[in-house]
Design an enzyme around this catalytic site. Sequence first.
Site, short mmCIF file in Angstrom:
data_model
loop_
_atom_site.label_atom_id
_atom_site.label_comp_id
_atom_site.label_asym_id
_atom_site.label_seq_id
_atom_site.Cartn_x
_atom_site.Cartn_y
_atom_site.Cartn_z
N HIS A 85 31.67 55.77 77.40
CA HIS A 85 33.07 55.47 77.72
C HIS A 85 33.87 55.38 76.41
O HIS A 85 33.76 54.40 75.67
CB HIS A 85 33.14 54.14 78.48
CG HIS A 85 34.50 53.75 78.95
ND1 HIS A 85 34.79 53.52 80.29
CD2 HIS A 85 35.65 53.52 78.29
CE1 HIS A 85 36.06 53.16 80.41
NE2 HIS A 85 36.60 53.15 79.20
N HIS A 87 37.85 56.82 74.43
CA HIS A 87 39.21 57.35 74.61
C HIS A 87 39.56 58.13 73.36
O HIS A 87 40.40 57.70 72.55
CB HIS A 87 40.20 56.21 74.85
CG HIS A 87 40.04 55.51 76.16
ND1 HIS A 87 40.76 55.85 77.29
CD2 HIS A 87 39.22 54.50 76.52
CE1 HIS A 87 40.40 55.06 78.30
NE2 HIS A 87 39.46 54.23 77.85
N LYS A 90 43.28 58.86 72.41
CA LYS A 90 44.11 57.77 71.88
C LYS A 90 43.74 57.43 70.44
O LYS A 90 44.50 56.77 69.74
CB LYS A 90 43.94 56.51 72.73
CG LYS A 90 44.53 56.55 74.13
CD LYS A 90 44.35 55.19 74.79
CE LYS A 90 45.02 55.11 76.15
NZ LYS A 90 44.23 55.82 77.18
N HIS A 235 38.12 52.96 85.91
CA HIS A 235 38.40 51.71 85.22
C HIS A 235 38.62 50.66 86.32
O HIS A 235 39.52 50.83 87.16
CB HIS A 235 39.67 51.81 84.38
CG HIS A 235 39.51 52.51 83.08
ND1 HIS A 235 39.04 53.79 82.97
CD2 HIS A 235 39.79 52.09 81.80
CE1 HIS A 235 39.03 54.15 81.69
NE2 HIS A 235 39.48 53.14 80.96
N GLU A 238 39.80 45.26 84.78
CA GLU A 238 39.94 44.92 83.35
C GLU A 238 40.96 43.79 83.23
O GLU A 238 42.06 43.95 82.72
CB GLU A 238 40.36 46.14 82.54
CG GLU A 238 40.25 45.93 81.05
CD GLU A 238 40.57 47.18 80.24
OE1 GLU A 238 40.46 47.09 79.00
OE2 GLU A 238 40.92 48.22 80.82
N ASP A 335 34.45 52.40 73.85
CA ASP A 335 35.82 52.33 74.36
C ASP A 335 36.79 52.83 73.30
O ASP A 335 36.57 53.86 72.69
CB ASP A 335 36.15 50.92 74.83
CG ASP A 335 37.24 50.89 75.90
OD1 ASP A 335 37.58 51.96 76.43
OD2 ASP A 335 37.75 49.81 76.21
#
Length: 442
Positions: A85, A87, A90, A235, A238, A335
């Site tokens: 997992h 990103h 980003k 997701h 969270e 993450d």
Amino acid sequence: MQLASMIFDSSQYWLRNAHIPASIVVGGTKWTPRKPPEDHLLSVDLEIVEGSIATIVSAGTYTRYPHPSMDLRGGIVLPCFVDLHTHLDKGHIWNRAPNPDGTFESALNTVKADAAKNWSADDVYRRMEFGLKCSYAHGTQAIRTHIDAFGEQGEISFSVFRELREKWSDRLTLQAVCLVPLDYFLTSDGEKLADLVADSHGILGGVAYMNPDIEAQIDRVFTLAKDRKLNLDFHTDETDDPHSMTLRYVAQAAIRHKYKGKVVCGHCCSLSVQEDAEANQTIALVKKAGVGVVSLPMCNLYLQDRKPNRTPRWRGVTLLHELKQAGVTVAIAHDNCRDPFYAFGDHDAFEVFNLSVRIAQLDRPYGDWVNAITSNPADLMGLSNVGRIGVGLPANLVLFKARNYSELLSRSQHDRIVLRDGKAIDATLPDYAELDDLARSS
């Protein structure tokens, strides 16, 4: 190091006196340890032939070796890592878009503003590839990244992903998940996105929030996935709100739809602030549905329970121990990296394991927790020959000087050696200066 280089240039050699976790040995490899393994670490010799593991025997089985050998002196050997997992789209925008107060809401708003201004194909490509370079150098073999996928940005970022997946196919196995709120899939644009994901051989996913339509939203995603034969990755929860139970809704939907694909749920933070009876009910459904859970300890530690001028009381980690004891496949992953959701990180799966042991107390015993960054996420990605050590498997290994978990987890292990198909790679990390011009974008 010169001797090591000569050994790894050989087509056939031995790694002697290695410690490997018993839990990651597969392929029918059998032997009798000379003494009970401490911390489930087996003392072995490994023969590497033409880039694959040809033999595994108890250390010291042979007094002479017919081929070159390297004495690891009890050093730990792990399979290359799997980061379930991330990103990548980003990543590394912190220098131009820092989070003003470290909160989750500010992270959302800051990323949204930065994407609107800066996320061209070139910008996304360079930052994503920077992350791949870091991951590869640290010893990662497979990565699943979530990709913000609203409208035109989805087209741009998935196009970049497909290009990078092809370019890096000889070094990394890459998977991509679309990331939008689940209500997006109730629109025609959401259906177009599902087609884009299918055309990209990706995974369907999104962010599940508690709302009156949550069941209809999740049902719609399952229907789109079944029609296109896609796996799912959500997701969920969270938040520190104990009333947030989207993980349960996903599990119930998987059972209701008799879904045969793989389902992964990330974060699942609220599970740890619920009453035991409530949490246990969800865990039982997750197990029944065959849903895998991935925890993101570093990012959730950074974001959750953050309030100005107040010390956090809560770690933000889901019920890893309870899920594992119930038979749920659990993983841990990186993450975000150097973006408004997490200001730090270097795409190093070993760092994830190192910090997670402390954060979630994955020790005493260490048992098979190392599987959470190796074979478990590989299984959830459908990669049956990744994240484990066995005769006949490629020699994709990470060699450490540390001889036990105490030594392994007490230093950064920056001097690790990464082998891919039995050859030592250049583990030089990319220079942050590569992205200096992007930091000035506006």
